[in-house]
Design a protein around this motif. Structure first.
Motif, PDB file in Angstrom:
ATOM      1  N   SER B  39      44.727 -36.296 -34.865  1.00  0.00           N
ATOM      2  CA  SER B  39      46.245 -35.545 -34.610  1.00  0.00           C
ATOM      3  C   SER B  39      46.489 -34.244 -35.231  1.00  0.00           C
ATOM      4  O   SER B  39      47.220 -33.538 -35.117  1.00  0.00           O
ATOM      5  CB  SER B  39      47.310 -36.718 -35.053  1.00  0.00           C
ATOM      6  N   GLY B  40      45.603 -34.079 -36.264  1.00  0.00           N
ATOM      7  CA  GLY B  40      46.025 -33.293 -37.333  1.00  0.00           C
ATOM      8  C   GLY B  40      47.125 -33.287 -38.191  1.00  0.00           C
ATOM      9  O   GLY B  40      47.490 -32.450 -39.244  1.00  0.00           O
ATOM     10  N   VAL B  41      47.735 -34.398 -38.374  1.00  0.00           N
ATOM     11  CA  VAL B  41      49.030 -34.328 -39.063  1.00  0.00           C
ATOM     12  C   VAL B  41      48.494 -34.755 -40.497  1.00  0.00           C
ATOM     13  O   VAL B  41      47.905 -35.541 -40.858  1.00  0.00           O
ATOM     14  CB  VAL B  41      49.694 -35.638 -38.635  1.00  0.00           C
ATOM     15  N   GLY B  42      49.424 -34.063 -41.388  1.00  0.00           N
ATOM     16  CA  GLY B  42      48.907 -34.138 -42.864  1.00  0.00           C
ATOM     17  C   GLY B  42      49.605 -35.193 -43.300  1.00  0.00           C
ATOM     18  O   GLY B  42      49.234 -36.009 -44.089  1.00  0.00           O
ATOM     19  N   ASN B  43      50.897 -35.185 -43.328  1.00  0.00           N
ATOM     20  CA  ASN B  43      51.975 -36.145 -43.810  1.00  0.00           C
ATOM     21  C   ASN B  43      52.953 -36.416 -42.600  1.00  0.00           C
ATOM     22  O   ASN B  43      53.437 -35.699 -41.968  1.00  0.00           O
ATOM     23  CB  ASN B  43      52.607 -35.436 -45.057  1.00  0.00           C
ATOM     24  N   GLY B  44      53.176 -37.835 -42.745  1.00  0.00           N
ATOM     25  CA  GLY B  44      53.952 -38.482 -41.832  1.00  0.00           C
ATOM     26  C   GLY B  44      53.788 -39.831 -41.728  1.00  0.00           C
ATOM     27  O   GLY B  44      53.638 -40.653 -42.861  1.00  0.00           O
ATOM     28  N   VAL B  45      54.121 -40.682 -40.456  1.00  0.00           N
ATOM     29  CA  VAL B  45      54.108 -41.918 -40.525  1.00  0.00           C
ATOM     30  C   VAL B  45      53.321 -42.356 -39.326  1.00  0.00           C
ATOM     31  O   VAL B  45      53.216 -41.768 -38.296  1.00  0.00           O
ATOM     32  CB  VAL B  45      55.394 -42.611 -40.416  1.00  0.00           C
ATOM     33  N   CYS B  46      52.659 -43.525 -39.280  1.00  0.00           N
ATOM     34  CA  CYS B  46      51.996 -44.221 -38.096  1.00  0.00           C
ATOM     35  C   CYS B  46      52.575 -45.232 -37.577  1.00  0.00           C
ATOM     36  O   CYS B  46      52.444 -46.214 -38.555  1.00  0.00           O
ATOM     37  CB  CYS B  46      50.340 -44.178 -38.556  1.00  0.00           C
ATOM     38  N   HIS B  47      53.133 -45.421 -36.550  1.00  0.00           N
ATOM     39  CA  HIS B  47      53.790 -46.508 -36.120  1.00  0.00           C
ATOM     40  C   HIS B  47      52.601 -47.346 -35.344  1.00  0.00           C
ATOM     41  O   HIS B  47      52.208 -46.641 -34.227  1.00  0.00           O
ATOM     42  CB  HIS B  47      54.791 -46.336 -35.104  1.00  0.00           C
ATOM     43  N   LEU B  48      52.746 -48.701 -35.311  1.00  0.00           N
ATOM     44  CA  LEU B  48      51.784 -49.350 -34.632  1.00  0.00           C
ATOM     45  C   LEU B  48      52.481 -50.439 -33.891  1.00  0.00           C
ATOM     46  O   LEU B  48      53.462 -51.143 -34.426  1.00  0.00           O
ATOM     47  CB  LEU B  48      50.645 -50.282 -35.544  1.00  0.00           C
ATOM     48  N   TYR B  49      52.152 -50.780 -32.605  1.00  0.00           N
ATOM     49  CA  TYR B  49      52.907 -51.695 -31.810  1.00  0.00           C
ATOM     50  C   TYR B  49      52.091 -52.393 -30.963  1.00  0.00           C
ATOM     51  O   TYR B  49      51.057 -51.808 -30.434  1.00  0.00           O
ATOM     52  CB  TYR B  49      53.846 -50.952 -30.971  1.00  0.00           C
ATOM     53  N   VAL B  50      52.184 -53.815 -30.858  1.00  0.00           N
ATOM     54  CA  VAL B  50      51.333 -54.851 -30.170  1.00  0.00           C
ATOM     55  C   VAL B  50      52.253 -55.120 -28.684  1.00  0.00           C
ATOM     56  O   VAL B  50      53.214 -55.830 -28.998  1.00  0.00           O
ATOM     57  CB  VAL B  50      50.736 -55.783 -30.602  1.00  0.00           C
ATOM     58  N   PRO B  51      51.630 -54.743 -27.681  1.00  0.00           N
ATOM     59  CA  PRO B  51      52.782 -54.944 -26.345  1.00  0.00           C
ATOM     60  C   PRO B  51      52.351 -56.142 -25.779  1.00  0.00           C
ATOM     61  O   PRO B  51      52.500 -56.660 -24.746  1.00  0.00           O
ATOM     62  CB  PRO B  51      52.245 -53.983 -25.321  1.00  0.00           C
ATOM     63  N   HIS B  52      51.921 -57.322 -26.556  1.00  0.00           N
ATOM     64  CA  HIS B  52      51.620 -58.775 -26.050  1.00  0.00           C
ATOM     65  C   HIS B  52      52.353 -59.626 -26.796  1.00  0.00           C
ATOM     66  O   HIS B  52      53.209 -59.512 -27.921  1.00  0.00           O
ATOM     67  CB  HIS B  52      50.302 -59.089 -26.350  1.00  0.00           C
ATOM     68  N   THR B  53      52.551 -60.906 -26.206  1.00  0.00           N
ATOM     69  CA  THR B  53      53.261 -61.904 -26.826  1.00  0.00           C
ATOM     70  C   THR B  53      52.625 -63.122 -27.561  1.00  0.00           C
ATOM     71  O   THR B  53      53.234 -64.006 -27.985  1.00  0.00           O
ATOM     72  CB  THR B  53      54.206 -62.698 -25.590  1.00  0.00           C
ATOM     73  N   THR B  54      51.290 -63.012 -27.386  1.00  0.00           N
ATOM     74  CA  THR B  54      50.530 -63.965 -28.314  1.00  0.00           C
ATOM     75  C   THR B  54      49.572 -63.185 -29.182  1.00  0.00           C
ATOM     76  O   THR B  54      48.490 -63.686 -29.344  1.00  0.00           O
ATOM     77  CB  THR B  54      49.773 -64.947 -27.291  1.00  0.00           C
ATOM     78  N   ALA B  55      49.928 -61.971 -29.572  1.00  0.00           N
ATOM     79  CA  ALA B  55      48.821 -61.248 -30.530  1.00  0.00           C
ATOM     80  C   ALA B  55      49.850 -60.406 -31.290  1.00  0.00           C
ATOM     81  O   ALA B  55      50.887 -59.970 -30.828  1.00  0.00           O
ATOM     82  CB  ALA B  55      47.909 -60.480 -29.830  1.00  0.00           C
ATOM     83  N   GLY B  56      49.631 -60.017 -32.603  1.00  0.00           N
ATOM     84  CA  GLY B  56      50.462 -59.149 -33.300  1.00  0.00           C
ATOM     85  C   GLY B  56      49.441 -58.438 -34.296  1.00  0.00           C
ATOM     86  O   GLY B  56      48.238 -57.884 -33.864  1.00  0.00           O
ATOM     87  N   VAL B  57      49.931 -57.680 -35.277  1.00  0.00           N
ATOM     88  CA  VAL B  57      49.350 -56.633 -36.002  1.00  0.00           C
ATOM     89  C   VAL B  57      49.514 -56.709 -37.504  1.00  0.00           C
ATOM     90  O   VAL B  57      50.748 -57.016 -37.819  1.00  0.00           O
ATOM     91  CB  VAL B  57      49.469 -55.037 -35.629  1.00  0.00           C
ATOM     92  N   LEU B  58      48.715 -57.139 -38.140  1.00  0.00           N
ATOM     93  CA  LEU B  58      48.871 -57.437 -39.894  1.00  0.00           C
ATOM     94  C   LEU B  58      48.167 -56.365 -40.755  1.00  0.00           C
ATOM     95  O   LEU B  58      46.927 -55.763 -40.259  1.00  0.00           O
ATOM     96  CB  LEU B  58      48.043 -58.781 -40.220  1.00  0.00           C
ATOM     97  N   ILE B  59      48.604 -56.260 -41.785  1.00  0.00           N
ATOM     98  CA  ILE B  59      47.800 -55.417 -43.062  1.00  0.00           C
ATOM     99  C   ILE B  59      47.551 -56.615 -44.084  1.00  0.00           C
ATOM    100  O   ILE B  59      48.429 -57.169 -44.582  1.00  0.00           O
ATOM    101  CB  ILE B  59      48.991 -54.472 -43.360  1.00  0.00           C
ATOM    102  N   ASN B  60      46.229 -56.672 -44.534  1.00  0.00           N
ATOM    103  CA  ASN B  60      46.032 -57.694 -45.284  1.00  0.00           C
ATOM    104  C   ASN B  60      44.532 -57.445 -45.958  1.00  0.00           C
ATOM    105  O   ASN B  60      43.956 -56.318 -45.767  1.00  0.00           O
ATOM    106  CB  ASN B  60      46.036 -59.072 -44.912  1.00  0.00           C
ATOM    107  N   GLU B  61      43.971 -58.186 -46.699  1.00  0.00           N
ATOM    108  CA  GLU B  61      42.680 -57.972 -47.311  1.00  0.00           C
ATOM    109  C   GLU B  61      41.555 -57.887 -46.405  1.00  0.00           C
ATOM    110  O   GLU B  61      41.237 -58.863 -45.444  1.00  0.00           O
ATOM    111  CB  GLU B  61      42.427 -58.919 -48.424  1.00  0.00           C
ATOM    112  N   GLY B  62      40.621 -56.898 -46.468  1.00  0.00           N
ATOM    113  CA  GLY B  62      39.312 -56.787 -45.584  1.00  0.00           C
ATOM    114  C   GLY B  62      38.375 -56.781 -46.479  1.00  0.00           C
ATOM    115  O   GLY B  62      37.169 -56.524 -45.826  1.00  0.00           O
TER     116      GLY B  62
END
Lengths: 144, 144, 144
Positions: B39-62
């Motif tokens: 994208s070439g974006v230096g500073n901003g926000v990244c929105h994540l979205y899951v279009p399902h009803t039996t799956a999601g998105v998490l941020i955790n230890e990897g």
């Protein structure tokens, strides 16, 4: 912080948080409001982000301090201590508590104030304290 | 994608995800970072979205893969299999696991990088696999 | 609403919600879409925010109404009624249910429509009804 594209208002701010118990909700509302006030933004959004894997950010009742105590105790009940975890560090219950709460929140800004509800406060949610922690804050004005 | 108002950087991007187990945390950090870089974006926000009803998105230890395994197992413990559900498809426990986690996340972008914490990765959280899934990504630069 | 900086499209909108049961998922998708349509925004994001401490906002399956019923029942199972709470008002289980779900959501807007998945609807999640409630909505177009 260098910010090649964004206005200074959108730069990331860091709030340092020090927890004193393993599970602890810490009211950080006043410190976030200070940043909003200093930004001079009248209307926009305030994004909160926790860069940790065993702590999160919640918005909940802050008027009666017993609510925070109740929620802390309930997390320790819902994630049973008897669960067997493979991760050797012994804090997988903390990772799970984070998965059940939230790493990021977005709050509206109106007329220079966080648009919280009457009983709402922002809690930094510690699940593996005591530790030194960070809460990241980004304030974005509405488009002109 | 046609985008009548926004800059191309703010267009929605789609990451295809293929799960192989019923409950599975899949590390998608590198794929999200690729989109941020492109994208070439230096500073901003990244929105994540899951279009399902039996799956999601998490941020955790990897860092330690056992943490993901522990969290997967714990979800299956917290949502008891003995719960009686009315929904005939047999995946109401998956809907509930999603309700306990998250459909959307907002991550900061700094100097062209996702501003994740040291141990954080982005997990696509499958609760009713194996399936083909999508993770939607929108990258918004800070206002000029 | 006075809005000294932002475009009118980014002003906060309020949806009034009336719940009729203690735990209740209420489909508010059509009412949020009305606001998106009225804003004239083609591409952007729609931020949702619940200004309460015993209610939240979820995105989940709306096609089969049994799913909402199952999720409502499961919340009452996961947060055990036998938990002893200190908070005297008797709704700490509601505060906890909110902590396990979400106060805010961010949904993408594409070509004037909420970019929901095929089976997704937006639920106002009541955990201490029946009550009059508010859902706050902010619609932000992609940067030009």
């Amino acid at each position: 912080m260098p910010n090649s594209r964004g206005a200074s208002t959108a730069s990331k701010h860091v709030i340092e948080v020090r927890s004193s118990r393993r599970t602890q909700l810490i009211n950080v509302t006043a410190r976030v409001q200070e940043l909003v006030t200093a930004s001079g933004v009248g209307n926009g959004v305030c994004h909160l982000y926790v860069p940790h894997t065993t702590a999160g950010v919640l918005i909940n009742e802050g008027y009666d301090p017993d609510v925070a105590t109740d929620v802390e105790a309930a997390f320790d009940r819902i994630v049973p201590s008897g669960l067997k975890f493979k991760h050797a560090e012994g804090n997988s219950d903390s990772n799970l508590k984070l998965a059940l709460t939230a790493t990021s929140q977005t709050i509206f800004i109106e007329n220079g104030r966080l648009a919280l509800g009457r009983w709402q406060v922002i809690f930094f949610a510690e699940f593996d304290g005591p530790r030194h922690r960070e809460l990241h804050v980004k304030i974005v004005p509405d488009p002109a």
